[in-house]
Design an enzyme around this catalytic site. Structure first.
Site: not given
Length: 399
Positions: A130, A216, A246
């Site tokens: 994702f 990532d 994040k």
């Protein structure tokens, strides 16, 4: 009454009005909820950490936003912290993880184009990945459910299994391949941690083929696994490009694409940009967050907290084999592969005033703040135990 909000979230029937550390207080009152979602791994320092509140207040009283037409001193300060603590030499600031991934893809393709090989465009991704919700990030992950209804898949992306090394090695050696994009620890895909041996082989294969390696670390980075970045558990596996977000802003939207000088050599003025990326307000908060997360005592505590939770979770799984099939993940990116439906488990956990996140492969994720106390971690286990008991009782009643 029909909501004016676009119908894209299956929201829980909860609204929170206050947060403190790992606790959230509902608009309905009552006992607080113990938060192991943490804004989906964003609130690494818990809710309303005093250092972040102070940085936000101070900068908010001075200057919020200008634009990247001008110098933003906070960008230089945060970029220096990131490069000093990582493989990277240069940083681009954005707002969200998916934007950081988009930047990484552009950097990789421009790298080859600038060297006279514009045909090298293919990005190799992995099943279970994702990378965000923008169009290229969706295609990089290749999740059919996320792409459904949005037109034909974009060219230039292939998806393989990390368990099929032969196919992966062949794809890396293909002269059309530009980069490999991988999460060192898959988050949404079911808290699957890549092994040292796999990442070492991947790094070596990319180097040999002249292919760029992109990590990532939007979810796994910024202390989540007990190292500042997850790949730092395995020296020698450093990427050429990395996406971070994040926890970088610890609740405020901040993201970054990090790269070596060589990998970013194709990027020139006008090649990329962002209206809000790296604005003074975001930089002030992210600097405060970085300084707190990067403290040795913060990372030491995160590792100790992970050890305590994992030991307790393994015991819990042994006691409830009808509910918990496997404990997964790395550090404080923890996955529980379940026997019953994970959405039902999430709802049952809410009844115990415990918030957990969903995940692929019928997992739930525990993403507590790095600063959670041992006593609070023990309370997480107690509430999970009660959730397992409730799930078991529900099955017995249904039978």
């Amino acid at each position: 009454m029909t909501s004016p909000l676009m119908n894209v979230y299956a929201r829980a029937p909860l609204a929170f009005v206050k947060g403190e550390g790992p606790w959230l207080y509902s608009s309905e009152g009552g006992e607080p909820y113990l938060d192991c979602v943490a804004g989906v791994a964003s609130n690494a320092l818990g809710h309303c950490h005093p250092a972040l509140v102070a940085a936000l207040t101070e900068q908010g009283n001075k200057l919020w936003h200008v634009s990247n037409m001008f110098q933003v001193p906070g960008q230089d300060a945060l970029a220096a912290r990131l490069t000093d603590a990582s493989f990277a030499d240069t940083v681009f600031f954005a707002n969200t993880g998916t934007e950081a991934v988009e930047c990484a893809i552009k950097v990789a393709r421009r790298y080859h184009a600038a060297r006279g090989a514009p045909q090298r465009q293919t990005i190799i991704g992995f099943h279970g990945a994702f990378h965000g919700r923008t169009y290229a990030a969706l295609n990089a992950a290749g999740n059919a459910a996320h792409l459904d209804g949005f037109g034909e898949p974009m060219a230039g992306f292939v998806h393989l299994s990390p368990d099929d090394w032969a196919a992966l090695a062949t794809a890396i050696a293909d002269p059309a391949t530009a980069a490999v994009l991988i999460e060192p620890v898959q988050g949404e895909g079911g808290a699957r941690a890549m092994t040292r041996g796999f990442l070492e082989s991947l790094r070596a294969a990319c180097t040999a083929a002249g292919v760029l390696l992109i990590y990532d670390e939007v979810q796994s980075g910024m202390g989540r696994t007990g190292q500042l970045f997850a790949h730092q558990w395995f020296p020698g596996t450093e990427p050429d490009i990395m996406a971070v977000a994040k926890a970088l802003g610890s609740g405020l939207p901040v993201a970054a694409c990090l790269a070596t000088t060589d990998a970013a050599s194709g990027m020139q003025p006008g090649g990329h940009g962002s209206t809000f990326g790296g604005n003074p307000l975001a930089m002030a908060v992210a600097i405060a967050a970085f300084d707190e997360i990067a403290k040795p005592e913060t990372l030491d505590h995160a590792r100790a907290l992970s050890d305590r939770l994992r030991a307790s979770l393994e015991t819990l799984a042994a006691g409830w084999p009808n509910v918990i099939a496997e404990v997964r993940g790395k550090g404080l990116l923890i996955g529980l592969k379940l026997v019953p439906n994970n959405r039902a488990f999430i709802a049952a956990a809410r009844d115990q005033r415990l918030l957990v996140a969903g995940g692929g492969d019928n997992c739930v994720r525990l993403l507590p703040p790095l600063t959670m106390s041992f006593a609070e971690a023990d309370e997480v286990i107690a509430r999970l135990d009660a959730t397992c008991a409730a799930m078991t009782a529900a099955v017995e009643v249904a039978a």
